[in-house]
Design an enzyme around this catalytic site. Structure first.
Site, PDB file in Angstrom:
ATOM      1  N   LYS A   1      12.072   8.396 -11.302  1.00  0.00           N
ATOM      2  CA  LYS A   1      12.647   7.385 -12.201  1.00  0.00           C
ATOM      3  C   LYS A   1      12.013   7.453 -13.595  1.00  0.00           C
ATOM      4  CE  LYS A   1      11.461   3.733  -9.733  1.00  0.00           C
ATOM      5  NZ  LYS A   1      10.609   4.335  -8.690  1.00  0.00           N
TER       6      LYS A   1
ATOM      7  N   ARG B   1      -0.332  14.233  -7.255  1.00  0.00           N
ATOM      8  CA  ARG B   1       0.167  14.374  -8.629  1.00  0.00           C
ATOM      9  C   ARG B   1      -0.879  13.893  -9.637  1.00  0.00           C
ATOM     10  NH1 ARG B   1       5.117   9.865  -9.340  1.00  0.00           N
ATOM     11  NH2 ARG B   1       3.781   8.056  -9.038  1.00  0.00           N
TER      12      ARG B   1
ATOM     13  N   ARG C   1      -3.318   8.389 -10.799  1.00  0.00           N
ATOM     14  CA  ARG C   1      -3.142   6.971 -10.478  1.00  0.00           C
ATOM     15  C   ARG C   1      -3.913   6.641  -9.212  1.00  0.00           C
ATOM     16  NH1 ARG C   1       3.154   5.351 -10.986  1.00  0.00           N
ATOM     17  NH2 ARG C   1       2.487   4.031  -9.264  1.00  0.00           N
TER      18      ARG C   1
ATOM     19  N   ARG D   1       3.621   1.381  -0.322  1.00  0.00           N
ATOM     20  CA  ARG D   1       4.618   1.286  -1.407  1.00  0.00           C
ATOM     21  C   ARG D   1       6.015   1.583  -0.867  1.00  0.00           C
ATOM     22  NH1 ARG D   1       1.838   5.403  -5.381  1.00  0.00           N
ATOM     23  NH2 ARG D   1       3.621   5.074  -6.766  1.00  0.00           N
TER      24      ARG D   1
ATOM     25  N   ARG E   1      12.446  -5.554  -8.354  1.00  0.00           N
ATOM     26  CA  ARG E   1      12.034  -4.957  -7.083  1.00  0.00           C
ATOM     27  C   ARG E   1      12.239  -5.899  -5.915  1.00  0.00           C
ATOM     28  NH1 ARG E   1       8.050  -1.132  -9.541  1.00  0.00           N
ATOM     29  NH2 ARG E   1       7.305   0.287  -7.942  1.00  0.00           N
TER      30      ARG E   1
HETATM   31  P1  AMP Z   1       5.306   1.903 -10.390  1.00  0.00           P
HETATM   32  O1  AMP Z   1       4.553   2.455 -11.566  1.00  0.00           O
HETATM   33  O2  AMP Z   1       6.687   1.465 -10.737  1.00  0.00           O
HETATM   34  O3  AMP Z   1       5.255   2.818  -9.197  1.00  0.00           O
HETATM   35  O4  AMP Z   1       4.538   0.563  -9.962  1.00  0.00           O
HETATM   36  C1  AMP Z   1       3.206   0.607  -9.517  1.00  0.00           C
HETATM   37  C2  AMP Z   1       2.852  -0.716  -8.852  1.00  0.00           C
HETATM   38  O5  AMP Z   1       2.958  -1.779  -9.803  1.00  0.00           O
HETATM   39  C3  AMP Z   1       3.743  -1.152  -7.698  1.00  0.00           C
HETATM   40  O6  AMP Z   1       3.374  -0.526  -6.462  1.00  0.00           O
HETATM   41  C4  AMP Z   1       3.502  -2.652  -7.685  1.00  0.00           C
HETATM   42  O7  AMP Z   1       2.242  -2.971  -7.117  1.00  0.00           O
HETATM   43  C5  AMP Z   1       3.422  -2.975  -9.171  1.00  0.00           C
HETATM   44  N1  AMP Z   1       4.750  -3.305  -9.740  1.00  0.00           N
HETATM   45  C6  AMP Z   1       5.426  -2.611 -10.704  1.00  0.00           C
HETATM   46  N2  AMP Z   1       6.599  -3.197 -10.965  1.00  0.00           N
HETATM   47  C7  AMP Z   1       6.685  -4.271 -10.161  1.00  0.00           C
HETATM   48  C8  AMP Z   1       7.670  -5.276  -9.930  1.00  0.00           C
HETATM   49  N3  AMP Z   1       8.831  -5.276 -10.610  1.00  0.00           N
HETATM   50  N4  AMP Z   1       7.408  -6.216  -8.996  1.00  0.00           N
HETATM   51  C9  AMP Z   1       6.261  -6.243  -8.313  1.00  0.00           C
HETATM   52  N5  AMP Z   1       5.291  -5.324  -8.457  1.00  0.00           N
HETATM   53  C10 AMP Z   1       5.492  -4.342  -9.376  1.00  0.00           C
END
Ligand code: AMP
Length: 213
Positions: free
Chosen positions: A13, A124, A158, A169, A85
C-alpha cells in the site's frame, strides 16, 4: 478525487501511495507513518507499545489525527493509507468527509494471501536517507550496506516487522479491517488489485482504475 487504500500489512500500500503522490499529486496520509513520526511525544510513546504488539491504536486517537490532517491539507486530493482500519473509524470518516464537504472516489483493495505477507515483511529494511525499500533475502543492495538509489549507508528496520508482531497485525487485519471490504463494496466504492503481483503490474492496475478504463 480522494482514495482509500485497503489491504493487509506488507501488501504494498505504502509503495503505491508514494508513487501516486509523486506521479499524480495526491497527498499520502499514512497513519502508521504519522504514529512513527510522533514517537518523541507522549502519544507516540503510548502508540509505540501498542504497535510493537501488532495491535490497533484506539479509534478516538486515530480519528482525531485524521481530522487534524484533513484540515491541514485543504483542498488537495489525498490517499488514506492505513486508515480506516475498523468499522468505527470508517463511520467516523464518513461523518468527517461530509462535514468537510469532501468526497471519496475509490477504495482500492489489495488482495494477497498471508503466507507471502509474512515473508515480505519479516526481513525488510529501508534506506534511512531516501526510504528505498530492501529485504534480507528478496532484495539486497547491490553493494552490501550501500543504498542503490542514493548511496547512503544507514538503514532502518521497523520494530514491528518481526514474525510475532506480524502475526498479530494480520489477525487484527482479518478481524477488524477486512469487514470494511463489504462496507465499501456495498456502496460501490470498492476496486480490487492483485497485491501479489510485482509493483509495476499493481501500478498499472491502479492507473487503469483511476483513468476509468
Ligand atoms: P502501518 O504502518 O500502516 O503498518 O501501521 C503500523 C501500526 O500502526 C499498526 O499495526 C497499528 O498499531 C498502528 N496504526 C496505524 N494506523 C492505524 C489505524 N488507522 N488504526 C489503528 N492503529 C493504526
Amino acid at each position: 478525487m480522494n482514495l482509500i487504500i485497503l489491504g493487509p500489512p506488507g501488501a504494498g500500500k505504502g509503495t503505491q501511495a508514494q508513487l501516486l503522490e509523486r506521479d499524480r499529486g495526491f497527498i499520502q496520509l499514512s497513519t502508521g507513518d504519522m504514529l512513527r513520526a510522533a514517537q518523541g511525544t507522549e502519544l507516540g510513546k503510548k502508540a509505540k507499545a501498542i504497535m510493537d504488539r501488532g495491535e490497533l491504536v484506539p479509534d478516538d486517537v486515530m480519528v482525531q489525527i485524521i481530522a487534524n490532517k484533513l484540515d491541514e491539507i485543504g483542498d488537495r486530493p489525498f490517499i488514506l493509507d492505513g486508515f480506516p482500519r475498523t468499522q468505527g473509524q470508517a463511520e467516523a470518516l464518513d461523518a468527517l468527509l461530509s462535514k468537510k464537504h469532501k468526497q471519496l472516489g475509490h477504495v482500492i483493495q489489495f488482495k494477497i494471501n498471508d503466507k507471502i505477507l509474512v515473508q515480505r515483511v519479516v526481513g525488510r529494511f529501508t534506506c534511512a536517507s531516501c526510504g528505498e525499500g530492501y529485504h534480507d533475502t528478496l532484495k539486497r543492495p547491490k553493494v552490501e550496506n550501500v543504498c542503490d538509489r542514493c548511496g547512503a549507508t544507514e538503514f532502518t528496520r521497523r520494530s514491528d516487522d518481526n514474525e510475532q508482531a506480524m502475526r498479530a497485525r494480520l489477525a487484527a487485519y482479518h478481524t477488524q479491517t477486512a469487514p470494511l471490504i463489504d462496507y465499501y463494496d456495498g456502496r460501490s466504492f470498492l476496486r480490487v488489485v492483485d497485491g501479489s503481483a510485482d509493483f509495476e503490474t499493481v501500478r498499472a492496475q491502479i492507473a487503469s482504475i483511476l483513468d476509468g478504463n
